[in-house]
Enzyme design. Structure first.
Site, PDB file in Angstrom:
ATOM      1  N   HIS A 121      38.390  40.213  45.134  1.00  0.00           N
ATOM      2  CA  HIS A 121      38.038  40.730  43.820  1.00  0.00           C
ATOM      3  C   HIS A 121      36.591  40.462  43.719  1.00  0.00           C
ATOM      4  O   HIS A 121      36.076  39.533  44.089  1.00  0.00           O
ATOM      5  CB  HIS A 121      38.709  40.058  42.904  1.00  0.00           C
ATOM      6  CG  HIS A 121      38.741  40.877  41.615  1.00  0.00           C
ATOM      7  ND1 HIS A 121      37.732  40.669  40.612  1.00  0.00           N
ATOM      8  CD2 HIS A 121      39.629  41.741  41.062  1.00  0.00           C
ATOM      9  CE1 HIS A 121      37.834  41.708  39.730  1.00  0.00           C
ATOM     10  NE2 HIS A 121      39.044  42.063  39.742  1.00  0.00           N
ATOM     11  N   ASP A 157      47.312  43.266  41.938  1.00  0.00           N
ATOM     12  CA  ASP A 157      48.173  44.013  42.710  1.00  0.00           C
ATOM     13  C   ASP A 157      48.859  43.636  43.832  1.00  0.00           C
ATOM     14  O   ASP A 157      49.622  44.204  44.424  1.00  0.00           O
ATOM     15  CB  ASP A 157      47.182  45.096  43.118  1.00  0.00           C
ATOM     16  CG  ASP A 157      46.358  45.660  42.077  1.00  0.00           C
ATOM     17  OD1 ASP A 157      47.244  45.929  40.831  1.00  0.00           O
ATOM     18  OD2 ASP A 157      45.549  46.349  42.042  1.00  0.00           O
ATOM     19  N   HIS A 206      41.042  49.817  44.356  1.00  0.00           N
ATOM     20  CA  HIS A 206      41.015  49.502  42.996  1.00  0.00           C
ATOM     21  C   HIS A 206      42.465  49.655  42.591  1.00  0.00           C
ATOM     22  O   HIS A 206      43.261  48.723  43.238  1.00  0.00           O
ATOM     23  CB  HIS A 206      40.262  50.521  42.147  1.00  0.00           C
ATOM     24  CG  HIS A 206      40.027  50.229  40.729  1.00  0.00           C
ATOM     25  ND1 HIS A 206      40.258  49.158  40.039  1.00  0.00           N
ATOM     26  CD2 HIS A 206      39.552  51.252  39.491  1.00  0.00           C
ATOM     27  CE1 HIS A 206      40.116  49.200  38.755  1.00  0.00           C
ATOM     28  NE2 HIS A 206      39.729  50.487  38.385  1.00  0.00           N
TER      29      HIS A 206
END
Ligand code: ACO
Length: 385
Positions: free
Chosen positions: A264, A321, A225
């Site tokens: 994702h 990210d 995460h």
């Protein structure tokens, strides 16, 4: 045909709706993200972080007086109690900044007289207080771990400028400000992801808002995460030379390793936040810092290879990210502060969801299918093998 009586397990709650919400829409097929109906690109381009906080907490854009009010309130709430600064000092150098943040944030509840007041007015005040103070904690952690003294917040500065001032002891350049401001906005909210769900599980027991956000911070830490941003940069460090990128990725995939910053649960196409972040890579690719130039080239080469190999075929695309590391480095933010900054930013989404959920609270209590034995004969300890 499946027996209708057989309960179905959905590992990781995949495909399960936990509630209705009007805070954020993630369209994983079209690659679109909306905060209270506004496309993320327009929000990022036009809003300050304070305006995004108002929007997400209240469900609509503020007028000028309301924006002034939340901006002043957030500035006024920035200060940290001495006891919290002591906790940060005590953990400095011994713990990862995410662990220090979790502990220091949790301790804040001791200093909030409204901690158990569950009126909606008190809960909104706590939400704004929390959003303000998490950033101060993160800046203090970053400052102290550089061996430099804590800097008190400056109430004349906007939220992001103050954060960078408390971290670096100087006001940011325009590029540094733009990068960190956009990251704060892009990370502010993302529907019922793991950390928001963790926050809501704690909140649904009617634990207080500090307990709920502490659960959110704890849940954000993992590399699957929020921790993916630091992990992705670490991988780029292991690649080292841009010319090693393709071989490194090929070997990692052949060894069934996941490439941090890709994939994702909801987006099966390019993450719209990653597109915005990627634009900054093009701005920093000729940076005067060799480190930033190297990471930027590695990131762009890895992106190309991963999309060629897994984009269309498996729906694995870059998420926000992946590109965060090089641009944060260009903004002077060290790698172990990436996820704490993510937490500071996401405190808006967490508290907005708690406020919404408490309007019609129901404790989370899912089921599991028991696969163990029953009615075993209890054996006294001296008779056990
Ligand atoms: N690299 C390589 N392969 C991947 C990746 C990846 N990053 N992500 C998923 N896959 C593959 C899996 O190996 C699996 O392959 P298989 O079907 O051959 O076994 C398939 O894609 C499905 O993957 P799951 O892990 O089952 O997908 P899930 O929806 O459970 O996980 C997650 C989503 C956790 C984000 C995953 O893609 C991942 O681990 N990515 C890397 C970590 C990361 O970047 N996390 C940040 C997410 S964004 C955020 O939280 C802010």
């Amino acid at each position: 045909m499946a027996d209708v009586q057989t309960p179905q397990v959905s590992k990781g709650l995949e495909g399960i709706y936990i509630d209705e919400s009007s805070i954020c829409k993630v369209d994983g097929q079209a690659g679109k993200l909306y905060y209270r109906g506004y496309p993320i690109e327009a929000v990022c381009k036009n809003a300050s972080y304070e305006e995004v906080a108002f929007l997400l907490l209240n469900g609509r854009l503020p007028n000028k007086a309301e924006l002034d009010d939340i901006t002043k309130t957030m500035a006024k709430e920035r200060d940290l109690p001495d006891g919290v600064i002591q906790i940060i000092k005590e953990m400095n150098g011994k713990a990862h900044p995410m662990d220090t943040l979790r502990s220091a944030f949790s301790a804040l509840s001791a200093y909030d007289k409204e901690v158990t007041d569950q009126s909606s007015e008190a809960n909104m005040r706590k939400a704004i207080r929390i959003i303000s103070k998490v950033s101060s904690i993160v800046a203090a952690i970053g400052r102290l771990q550089k061996g430099q003294p804590y800097i008190k917040p400056d109430t004349t500065l906007d939220h992001v400028t103050n954060f960078l001032y408390m971290l670096n002891g100087r006001k940011p350049t325009q590029l540094e400000y733009n990068i960190v401001k956009d990251m704060f906005i892009l990370h502010a909210e993302h529907s019922s992801n793991a950390s928001t769900f963790g926050t809501l599980v704690a909140a649904s027991t009617m634990a207080d808002m500090y307990a709920a956000v502490t659960a959110g911070i704890a849940t954000l830490k993992g590399p699957l995460h929020g921790g993916a941003d630091e992990a992705a940069l670490k991988m780029m460090g292991q690649i080292g030379n841009p010319n090693n990128t393709e071989q490194y990725i090929e070997d990692a995939l052949a060894g069934k390793q996941k490439i941090m910053g890709f994939g994702h649960r909801v987006y099966k196409t390019y993450d719209p936040r990653a597109r915005i972040v990627r634009d900054y890579l093009l701005q920093i690719k000729d940076s005067s810092s060799p480190e930033v130039r190297t990471y930027t080239e590695i990131a762009l080469r890895a992106e190309k290879l991963m999309i060629d190999k897994l984009g269309a075929s498996k729906g694995i695309w870059p998420n926000i990210d992946f590109f965060a590391g090089p641009i944060y480095l260009a903004a002077g933010v060290p790698a172990d502060l990436f996820t704490p900054i993510f937490a500071a930013s996401r405190s808006v989404g967490w508290t907005a969801h708690v406020l919404e959920y408490w309007q019609n609270n129901r404790i989370f209590r899912p089921l599991e299918i028991y696969t163990g034995k029953v009615d075993l004969q209890y054996v006294p300890i001296d008779k056990r093998a």
